[in-house]
Motif scaffolding. Sequence first.
Motif, mmCIF file in Angstrom:
data_model
loop_
_atom_site.group_PDB
_atom_site.id
_atom_site.type_symbol
_atom_site.label_atom_id
_atom_site.label_comp_id
_atom_site.label_asym_id
_atom_site.label_seq_id
_atom_site.Cartn_x
_atom_site.Cartn_y
_atom_site.Cartn_z
ATOM 1 N N ASN A 245 0.824 -1.210 0.000
ATOM 2 C CA ASN A 245 0.000 0.000 0.000
ATOM 3 C C ASN A 245 0.858 1.260 0.000
ATOM 4 O OD1 ASN A 245 -2.356 -1.506 0.057
ATOM 5 N ND2 ASN A 245 -2.528 -1.463 2.284
ATOM 6 N N ILE A 246 1.943 1.249 0.771
ATOM 7 C CA ILE A 246 2.816 2.419 0.850
ATOM 8 C C ILE A 246 3.537 2.646 -0.472
ATOM 9 C CG2 ILE A 246 4.867 3.374 1.981
ATOM 10 C CD1 ILE A 246 3.940 1.891 4.542
ATOM 11 N N LEU A 247 4.001 1.571 -1.100
ATOM 12 C CA LEU A 247 4.666 1.688 -2.402
ATOM 13 C C LEU A 247 3.731 2.294 -3.440
ATOM 14 C CD1 LEU A 247 6.498 -1.761 -2.523
ATOM 15 C CD2 LEU A 247 7.612 0.467 -2.403
ATOM 16 N N GLU A 248 2.510 1.822 -3.464
ATOM 17 C CA GLU A 248 1.535 2.312 -4.440
ATOM 18 C C GLU A 248 1.149 3.759 -4.160
ATOM 19 O OE1 GLU A 248 -1.600 -0.530 -4.149
ATOM 20 O OE2 GLU A 248 -0.566 -2.033 -5.394
ATOM 21 N N LYS A 249 0.948 4.075 -2.902
ATOM 22 C CA LYS A 249 0.533 5.429 -2.511
ATOM 23 C C LYS A 249 1.592 6.464 -2.880
ATOM 24 C CE LYS A 249 -0.883 8.134 1.542
ATOM 25 N NZ LYS A 249 -1.124 8.101 3.007
ATOM 26 N N ASN A 250 2.860 6.079 -2.802
ATOM 27 C CA ASN A 250 3.954 7.017 -3.046
ATOM 28 C C ASN A 250 4.585 6.865 -4.427
ATOM 29 O OD1 ASN A 250 4.608 8.509 -0.293
ATOM 30 N ND2 ASN A 250 4.072 6.390 0.206
ATOM 31 N N ASN A 251 3.978 6.037 -5.276
ATOM 32 C CA ASN A 251 4.446 5.860 -6.655
ATOM 33 C C ASN A 251 5.947 5.553 -6.716
ATOM 34 O OD1 ASN A 251 1.874 6.462 -7.916
ATOM 35 N ND2 ASN A 251 2.237 8.612 -7.367
ATOM 36 N N VAL A 252 6.388 4.637 -5.855
ATOM 37 C CA VAL A 252 7.799 4.257 -5.851
ATOM 38 C C VAL A 252 8.113 3.468 -7.122
ATOM 39 C CG1 VAL A 252 9.567 2.917 -4.656
ATOM 40 C CG2 VAL A 252 7.888 4.236 -3.339
ATOM 41 N N GLU A 253 9.175 3.867 -7.794
ATOM 42 C CA GLU A 253 9.559 3.210 -9.047
ATOM 43 C C GLU A 253 10.103 1.810 -8.758
ATOM 44 O OE1 GLU A 253 12.638 3.783 -12.824
ATOM 45 O OE2 GLU A 253 12.347 5.407 -11.360
ATOM 46 N N ILE A 254 9.541 0.818 -9.442
ATOM 47 C CA ILE A 254 9.963 -0.568 -9.242
ATOM 48 C C ILE A 254 10.153 -1.219 -10.611
ATOM 49 C CG2 ILE A 254 9.420 -2.782 -8.177
ATOM 50 C CD1 ILE A 254 7.482 -1.311 -6.339
ATOM 51 N N SER A 255 11.332 -1.755 -10.851
ATOM 52 C CA SER A 255 11.607 -2.446 -12.115
ATOM 53 C C SER A 255 10.686 -3.650 -12.275
ATOM 54 C CB SER A 255 13.063 -2.913 -12.136
ATOM 55 O OG SER A 255 13.294 -3.829 -13.184
ATOM 56 N N ASP A 256 10.336 -3.964 -13.525
ATOM 57 C CA ASP A 256 9.479 -5.131 -13.747
ATOM 58 C C ASP A 256 10.224 -6.438 -13.523
ATOM 59 O OD1 ASP A 256 11.096 -5.169 -15.983
ATOM 60 O OD2 ASP A 256 9.488 -4.794 -17.421
ATOM 61 N N ARG A 257 11.541 -6.362 -13.281
ATOM 62 C CA ARG A 257 12.304 -7.564 -12.942
ATOM 63 C C ARG A 257 12.322 -7.814 -11.425
ATOM 64 N NH1 ARG A 257 17.733 -9.208 -15.237
ATOM 65 N NH2 ARG A 257 16.748 -11.251 -15.033
ATOM 66 N N VAL A 258 11.796 -6.851 -10.674
ATOM 67 C CA VAL A 258 11.534 -7.101 -9.265
ATOM 68 C C VAL A 258 10.170 -7.778 -9.194
ATOM 69 C CG1 VAL A 258 11.187 -6.118 -6.973
ATOM 70 C CG2 VAL A 258 12.877 -5.093 -8.525
ATOM 71 N N GLN A 259 10.170 -9.060 -8.909
ATOM 72 C CA GLN A 259 8.946 -9.862 -8.962
ATOM 73 C C GLN A 259 8.215 -9.783 -7.624
ATOM 74 O OE1 GLN A 259 9.607 -13.815 -10.433
ATOM 75 N NE2 GLN A 259 7.536 -14.525 -9.965
ATOM 76 N N LEU A 260 7.203 -8.914 -7.572
ATOM 77 C CA LEU A 260 6.392 -8.790 -6.372
ATOM 78 C C LEU A 260 5.343 -9.895 -6.368
ATOM 79 C CD1 LEU A 260 5.774 -4.918 -6.239
ATOM 80 C CD2 LEU A 260 7.623 -6.238 -5.193
ATOM 81 N N VAL A 261 5.338 -10.696 -5.303
ATOM 82 C CA VAL A 261 4.405 -11.815 -5.198
ATOM 83 C C VAL A 261 3.643 -11.685 -3.875
ATOM 84 C CG1 VAL A 261 5.853 -13.315 -6.617
ATOM 85 C CG2 VAL A 261 6.115 -13.342 -4.123
ATOM 86 N N PRO A 262 2.488 -12.304 -3.753
ATOM 87 C CA PRO A 262 1.739 -12.249 -2.491
ATOM 88 C C PRO A 262 2.529 -12.910 -1.368
ATOM 89 C CG PRO A 262 0.353 -13.062 -4.288
ATOM 90 C CD PRO A 262 1.759 -13.050 -4.799
ATOM 91 N N PRO A 263 2.197 -12.603 -0.113
ATOM 92 C CA PRO A 263 2.839 -13.299 1.000
ATOM 93 C C PRO A 263 2.720 -14.807 0.836
ATOM 94 C CG PRO A 263 1.463 -11.511 1.808
ATOM 95 C CD PRO A 263 1.171 -11.645 0.341
ATOM 96 N N VAL A 264 3.754 -15.528 1.244
ATOM 97 C CA VAL A 264 3.774 -16.976 1.057
ATOM 98 C C VAL A 264 3.692 -17.685 2.398
ATOM 99 C CG1 VAL A 264 5.061 -16.843 -1.102
ATOM 100 C CG2 VAL A 264 6.313 -17.045 1.060
ATOM 101 N N GLY A 265 3.231 -18.925 2.373
ATOM 102 C CA GLY A 265 3.212 -19.754 3.569
ATOM 103 C C GLY A 265 4.614 -20.211 3.940
ATOM 104 N N TYR A 266 4.712 -20.862 5.071
ATOM 105 C CA TYR A 266 6.025 -21.270 5.576
ATOM 106 C C TYR A 266 6.695 -22.286 4.664
ATOM 107 C CZ TYR A 266 9.682 -22.893 8.708
ATOM 108 O OH TYR A 266 10.900 -23.227 9.254
ATOM 109 N N LEU A 267 5.946 -23.257 4.164
ATOM 110 C CA LEU A 267 6.544 -24.291 3.322
ATOM 111 C C LEU A 267 7.024 -23.707 2.001
ATOM 112 C CD1 LEU A 267 4.115 -27.296 3.960
ATOM 113 C CD2 LEU A 267 6.242 -26.689 5.146
#
Length: 361
Positions: A245-267
């Motif tokens: 939410n903070i990244l989106e709100k502040n329009n932080v530049e993120i390369s498309d090679r930075v793969q943002l994924v949802p939170p993951v389980g422990y396994l």
Amino acid sequence: MKIVTIIGARPQFIKAAAISNAILTHNQNNPLEAINEVIIHTGQHFDPNMSTVFFDEMKIPKPDYLLNINSLGHGAMTGRMLEEVEKILINEEPDYVLVYGDTNSTLAGALAASKLHIKVAHVEAGLRSFNMKMPEEINRILTDRISTLLFCPSETAVKNLQKEGFDNFKSKVLNVGDVMYDTTLHFSKMAKEPTFELPENFILATVHRAENTDDINNLKEIFSAFNTIVTEIPVVLPIHPRTKNILEKNNVEISDRVQLVPPVGYLEMLYLLNHCQLVMTDSGGLQKEAYFSKKYCITLREETEWVELVDNGVNQLVGASESKIIKAFNEAKQLKPNFENHFYGDGKASSLIISHIIKYL
């Protein structure tokens, strides 16, 4: 004997899995001296990918109480938790309250118990970053002071408490090792490949600490470093909802090679740790998990509770400086760190904890 376990955040679910399993083993071997564990989930982490999935994957007993207290300021959150936990403790009348780590849930549970004169056992006691601007530092110091049993994960943690005069208090300081190591050993063979596609080589990153997410300059420095690093190797980043939410709100530049994924389980996290090249994180728990998985860690903080890892060359502190992050990344390519030391016990911390709780009833 009755133990009330209080948890509310991802690292606590991982630690609780080890203790709950140790309680189950104890009960199977000692049916006439069985321990009744009552679990309170404060709801501090409420996203299903940061909460429910851990109970499902790690076979943690379902919470007996779910308080759903989240998305509040520190004072309001801790106060609400204190109020609700106190009601439950009055009703349950446990012999011990078991708390983990350094969250608002930890402090609220310990305060509620101590005011009712119920013994408190603190798992992961004695850790210090020596940065009083961190909410976690305040939580862990206060929790230690009002705990009956202080279960330290390392000799460094024991020494921290000794320096603070705990030898003069009635509490018991015990070096039992780290329950997260127990959990890693138990679940490592069950690591599960995530559903999203992974690059062949990648860096595993996480960013969620308040000192980074609440300081937009820090956040921009970190992601600017990531944007440079991904020209050589992709970065896979399970994104905390608050950070997103903070990244989106502040329009932080993120390369498309930075793969943002949802939170993951422990396994799934174990799988990512096993297959990544190195770890970049501001998490306390993930620093240790990287070590357990024999992966070098670049820590996006100015200090760490896990000083053994820094002192022995398997972890480097860089803060939120873009230049320091990139420099550490380049240096890591040449390093051959030693992961053969056993700073955090032999994987039997959880059974030791149960033995001590019974001994000091």
